[in-house]
Design an enzyme around this catalytic site. Structure first.
Site, PDB file in Angstrom:
ATOM      1  N   GLU A 128       0.855  -1.186   0.000  1.00  0.00           N
ATOM      2  CA  GLU A 128       0.000   0.000   0.000  1.00  0.00           C
ATOM      3  C   GLU A 128       0.890   1.236   0.000  1.00  0.00           C
ATOM      4  OE1 GLU A 128      -4.029   1.762   2.126  1.00  0.00           O
ATOM      5  OE2 GLU A 128      -2.620   0.618   3.326  1.00  0.00           O
ATOM      6  N   GLN A 140      -0.790   7.608   5.656  1.00  0.00           N
ATOM      7  CA  GLN A 140       0.474   7.242   5.018  1.00  0.00           C
ATOM      8  C   GLN A 140       1.440   8.434   5.046  1.00  0.00           C
ATOM      9  OE1 GLN A 140       1.414   4.319   3.653  1.00  0.00           O
ATOM     10  NE2 GLN A 140      -0.466   3.176   3.244  1.00  0.00           N
ATOM     11  N   HIS A 194      -5.697   5.785  -2.352  1.00  0.00           N
ATOM     12  CA  HIS A 194      -4.954   6.984  -1.954  1.00  0.00           C
ATOM     13  C   HIS A 194      -4.716   7.839  -3.194  1.00  0.00           C
ATOM     14  CE1 HIS A 194      -4.220   5.992   2.282  1.00  0.00           C
ATOM     15  NE2 HIS A 194      -4.183   4.739   1.868  1.00  0.00           N
ATOM     16  N   HIS A 215      -9.915   0.248   0.075  1.00  0.00           N
ATOM     17  CA  HIS A 215     -10.882   0.805   1.043  1.00  0.00           C
ATOM     18  C   HIS A 215     -11.781   1.879   0.409  1.00  0.00           C
ATOM     19  CE1 HIS A 215      -7.557   3.634   1.561  1.00  0.00           C
ATOM     20  NE2 HIS A 215      -6.911   2.861   2.413  1.00  0.00           N
ATOM     21  N   ASN A 218     -12.724   5.746   1.091  1.00  0.00           N
ATOM     22  CA  ASN A 218     -11.748   6.328   2.011  1.00  0.00           C
ATOM     23  C   ASN A 218     -10.459   6.673   1.270  1.00  0.00           C
ATOM     24  OD1 ASN A 218     -13.129   3.961   4.141  1.00  0.00           O
ATOM     25  ND2 ASN A 218     -13.218   6.122   4.631  1.00  0.00           N
ATOM     26  N   ARG A 226     -21.960  15.247 -10.667  1.00  0.00           N
ATOM     27  CA  ARG A 226     -21.400  15.550 -11.991  1.00  0.00           C
ATOM     28  C   ARG A 226     -19.980  15.048 -12.163  1.00  0.00           C
ATOM     29  NH1 ARG A 226     -24.326  20.516 -11.146  1.00  0.00           N
ATOM     30  NH2 ARG A 226     -26.152  20.559 -12.508  1.00  0.00           N
ATOM     31  N   ASP A 247     -16.419  -1.691   9.835  1.00  0.00           N
ATOM     32  CA  ASP A 247     -16.294  -1.513  11.283  1.00  0.00           C
ATOM     33  C   ASP A 247     -17.294  -0.511  11.844  1.00  0.00           C
ATOM     34  OD1 ASP A 247     -15.182   0.766  10.181  1.00  0.00           O
ATOM     35  OD2 ASP A 247     -13.330   0.701  11.370  1.00  0.00           O
ATOM     36  N   ASP A 273      -7.930  -3.743   7.176  1.00  0.00           N
ATOM     37  CA  ASP A 273      -6.984  -2.620   7.205  1.00  0.00           C
ATOM     38  C   ASP A 273      -6.470  -2.428   8.629  1.00  0.00           C
ATOM     39  OD1 ASP A 273      -5.421  -0.530   6.307  1.00  0.00           O
ATOM     40  OD2 ASP A 273      -7.050   0.928   6.206  1.00  0.00           O
ATOM     41  N   GLY A 308      -5.998   3.349   9.845  1.00  0.00           N
ATOM     42  CA  GLY A 308      -6.340   1.936   9.810  1.00  0.00           C
ATOM     43  C   GLY A 308      -7.474   1.643  10.766  1.00  0.00           C
TER      44      GLY A 308
END
Length: 375
Positions: A128, A140, A194, A215, A218, A226, A247, A273, A308
């Site tokens: 990742e 990250q 990401h 994910h 997220n 649009r 979760d 995650d 996470g």
């Protein structure tokens, strides 16, 4: 060990009165009304549900053991995850220096070569990082981000790209088209995450070979009327599997139901995650060298960013059924056979000869009873 008198989820659906024989941490035989061998232990489930072990293709850490800590940590994760019903997983890396990433990937590769006999099977690394977008960094560390290149991947894997099963990247970065084409032709599944990609860029990445969304909803562009962004493209492009963290923190229940309705059991992939606080009490922990504060099931950096989760796969399945109203057959697939199939594995997450011999028993009202293995 012979397990019988159960309703087994095989990976394709439920079968009544299926008998399953386990030996040396593998399923060796299945069939109706198998007879015990001399001296064989027999487990009668009295009509309860029997599921294949969970498959988690996105998990960073568990019980204070983090993938980035190398081989010993991955081995500990393998053994500890087996205890909670995980049969197979992809140890997942964080953004870090090339040296630290290489160390982590070598540890994963060493466990793949010499697996733990009674542990969860390591299916390969999920990287990742580091080909991510700074504006969608999440937890990250963006100082280590870079444009994708096959040469960089070869360096980080010590020339062993086959140890990587899944890689998350931002497809809008320079060099993505060539990288995705090379990676997918080499057997690596590419996940979009990401990222600040537009819907058009997501569809283009799928044209190049990408088949996952990391994910979903997220750390990516939002769904707007649009500009549908990453989620809009993901939900409507049948080539893409969608990860989701069930979760109750990362996604609203309606979003969980939306993803499942759009993608179905075959393309909705439950993940944890999880970071190192999973399986541990509330307190202060670490992720990628950053302090993470865990309280009441939420893991956040000091600035409030989600870092996470502390989710387990058994809780994800419980939540899907009891909190989000997903039908059990779909929920079971999302936590077992679908994650495995999404990265090209048709053995883990199923009940058939040769599959991992880690199973879970669930009551008739869908409460987990115990983990079953021949360890």
């Amino acid at each position: 060990m012979l397990v019988h008198h159960c309703i087994a989820f095989t990976g394709e659906g439920f079968r009544k009165d299926l008998s399953i024989r386990l030996s040396e941490n593998r399923i060796t035989e299945t069939g109706q009304f198998l007879q015990p061998l001399p001296g064989e232990k027999v487990l009668d489930l009295q009509g309860d549900y029997l599921l294949p072990g969970f498959v988690d293709v996105h998990i960073h850490a568990f019980r204070k053991q983090d993938t980035m800590q190398g081989e010993s940590a991955v081995r500990a994760m393998s053994l500890d995850l087996a205890e909670v019903g995980v049969a197979a997983f992809c140890p997942t890396t964080m953004s870090a220096s090339s040296e630290d990433t290489r160390f982590s990937l070598k540890g994963i590769r060493d466990v793949m070569i010499r697996p733990e006999l009674h542990g969860a099977l390591v299916l390969g690394a999920h990287m990742e990082a580091p080909f991510l977008q700074e504006s969608k960094a999440g937890a990250q560390r963006k100082e280590f981000f870079q444009d994708p290149s096959w040469e960089a991947l070869l360096e980080m894997t010590d020339g062993h790209p086959d140890s990587v099963r899944l890689i998350t990247m931002a497809p809008e970065r320079t060099g993505s088209e060539l990288f995705i084409q090379k990676a997918t032709s080499s057997g690596i599944h590419v996940s979009i995450g990401h990222t600040a990609a537009t819907a058009a860029q997501v569809h283009a990445a799928a044209d190049w070979g990408a088949d996952h969304i990391t994910h979903t909803f997220n750390a990516q562009t939002p769904l707007l009327h649009r500009e549908p962004g990453v989620p809009g493209a993901a939900l409507t492009d049948d080539r893409l599997c969608c990860e989701l963290i069930c979760d109750g923190v990362h996604l609203h229940g309606d979003i969980v139901r939306l993803i499942v309705r759009c993608k179905g059991a075959a393309r909705a992939v439950a993940i944890t995650d999880a970071m190192e606080a999973a399986g541990m009490p509330d307190g202060m922990y670490s992720l990628g060298g950053q302090k993470v504060f865990v309280k009441e099931g939420e893991a956040r950096l000091k600035n409030g960013t989600l870092a996470g989760s502390v989710l387990t796969m058994k809780q994800a399945l419980h939540n899907l059924i009891h909190c989000f109203g997903i039908d059990p057959a779909t929920a079971c697939a999302m936590c077992t056979s679908t994650p495995a199939a999404s990265i090209g594995n048709n053995s883990a997450g199923r009940i058939l000869p040769g599959s991992p011999g880690i199973l879970t028993q669930w009551s008739k009202d869908w409460k987990m009873v115990k983990v079953i293995s021949c360890a």
